[in-house]
Write an enzyme that holds these catalytic residues in place. Structure first.
Site: not given
Ligand SMILES: Cc1cc2nc3c(=O)[nH]c(=O)nc-3n(C[C@H](O)[C@H](O)[C@H](O)COP(=O)(O)OP(=O)(O)OC[C@H]3O[C@@H](n4cnc5c(N)ncnc54)[C@H](O)[C@@H]3O)c2cc1C
Length: 336
Positions: A163, A236, A332
């Site tokens: 992570r 998580s 996380e």
């Molecule tokens: C129901 C649920 C289940 C999930 N299951 C998992 C799982 O199984 N495994 C897992 O690893 N995660 C899981 N996650 C967490 C999450 O989905 C992941 O971490 C995902 O990659 C976040 O993507 P996002 O686009 O929503 O990121 P955001 O929440 O929008 O951003 C996350 C971080 O990335 C940075 N960021 C985003 N885009 C960029 C970019 N283009 N350039 C630079 N920085 C950037 C942001 O500043 C922030 O710090 C889950 C979440 C939910 C709600």
């Protein structure tokens, strides 16, 4: 580029908490990116956002939120063994996984059902069911914010860990990821190391195909995770703590059923969900913040919890786990 003042963020974060930001900019094409510097956006507080599924807003954001909404999945090269696919940061992770399954590209099927966008996937090296995105990333492309210079980092330069990556550590808040390149196998191979997956495969007597594995992972996930269209959460909430084997051995004397996994020399990873459960917090609810009854690692917003309430609640969980086991569990989720 869409440019909005005083944007409400409730529908831009899967915790569904209310918060305002002064300015909200949606980048729809890479060609618009230089304007972010020209308009002085990086001279004030800023935050790059994807789908908002790994973030908790605890207050209004006094600055600019830049959401990457760029589109496009391009196969750069392909032979009989593998394909190199370049994906824009704004593509939904789900759409990319669907694309791979449709084209019979192997490697991301265990990561089906993870919300968010492709540009965020390397940031915390998303992982599930024995696979991490680092296993299929070829390179990550974008801009350093401080220098305005483009970068293209090969997989081994991204400092991927559990992570974690360079984008969440050394380069934190100093990158705008625009594209990610994935190397996907065209030769069938599956990762079935995760027990829940291999057992279920056997129980259901399913044929080993890409579609079946993806569908199975999806059904296992759906059974234990909340539906984010109805209940707010960010998956998580805590990382699984990595501790010395001696710490685990001491704890096993008190808690014989303690689960642990090897995590490098002299270290083991404990299951944060089990620690939360054993600390008596599974299913506990305070106001609209709670621990999801089916999965203790997930903190949920049952309706109108504020970011501050969720923040106070997660700190309470940390305290309970620390008091019971002497172990500090780290979020996380990104706290803003
Ligand atoms: C129901 C649920 C289940 C999930 N299951 C998992 C799982 O199984 N495994 C897992 O690893 N995660 C899981 N996650 C967490 C999450 O989905 C992941 O971490 C995902 O990659 C976040 O993507 P996002 O686009 O929503 O990121 P955001 O929440 O929008 O951003 C996350 C971080 O990335 C940075 N960021 C985003 N885009 C960029 C970019 N283009 N350039 C630079 N920085 C950037 C942001 O500043 C922030 O710090 C889950 C979440 C939910 C709600």
């Amino acid at each position: 580029m869409k440019d909005i003042q005083n944007q409400q963020l409730k529908s831009y974060n899967t915790f569904m908490v209310s918060a305002l930001c002064d300015r909200f900019v949606q980048v729809e094409e890479d060609g618009e990116i230089p304007r972010l510097w020209e308009e002085g956006i990086f001279g004030r507080p800023y935050l790059v956002l994807g789908g908002g599924s790994n973030i908790l807003f605890t207050q209004d954001f006094h600055g600019t939120i830049i959401q990457m909404c760029t589109r496009g999945i391009v196969v750069i090269e392909e032979d009989t063994n593998s394909a190199l696919v370049e994906v824009a940061a704004g593509v939904d992770w789900a759409d990319f996984v669907d694309f791979c399954i449709r084209n019979h590209y192997y490697g991301v099927e265990n990561l089906i059902g993870i919300p968010g966008r492709v540009g965020s996937s390397p940031v915390q090296n998303i992982g599930a069911y024995g696979v991490e995105v680092k296993d299929v990333i070829d390179s990550v492309i974008g801009f350093r914010i401080s220098s305005q210079k483009p970068f293209a980092l090969r997989n081994e330069e991204c400092a991927f860990g559990y992570r974690s990556s360079i984008f969440k550590t050394e380069w934190k808040n100093d990158v705008l990821i625009t594209r990610v390149r994935f190397r996907l196998s065209k030769i069938p191979h599956f990762t079935l190391t995760y027990q829940a997956l291999s057992k279920e495969l056997e129980n259901r007597k399913l044929e080993l195909t890409l579609e079946n594995i993806a569908a199975l992972v999806k059904s296992i996930r759906d059974a234990k995770l909340p539906d984010i269209t109805k209940i707010g959460c960010a998956g998580s909430f805590f990382k699984n703590p990595v501790v010395d084997i001696s710490v685990r051995d001491r704890l096993v004397e008190q808690v014989p059923q303690l689960v642990s996994y090897p995590a490098g020399e002299g270290k083991v990873k404990l299951a944060a969900g089990q620690l939360i459960d054993l600390a008596g917090m599974k299913g506990v609810r305070e106001g609209d913040a709670g621990v999801y009854p089916l999965q203790a690692l997930v903190i949920v917003n049952y309706g109108n919890a504020s970011g501050t309430e969720i923040c106070n609640f997660y700190q309470k969980i940390q305290k309970e786990v620390f008091n019971r086991f002497g172990i500090f569990i780290e979020p996380e989720v990104n706290i803003e």
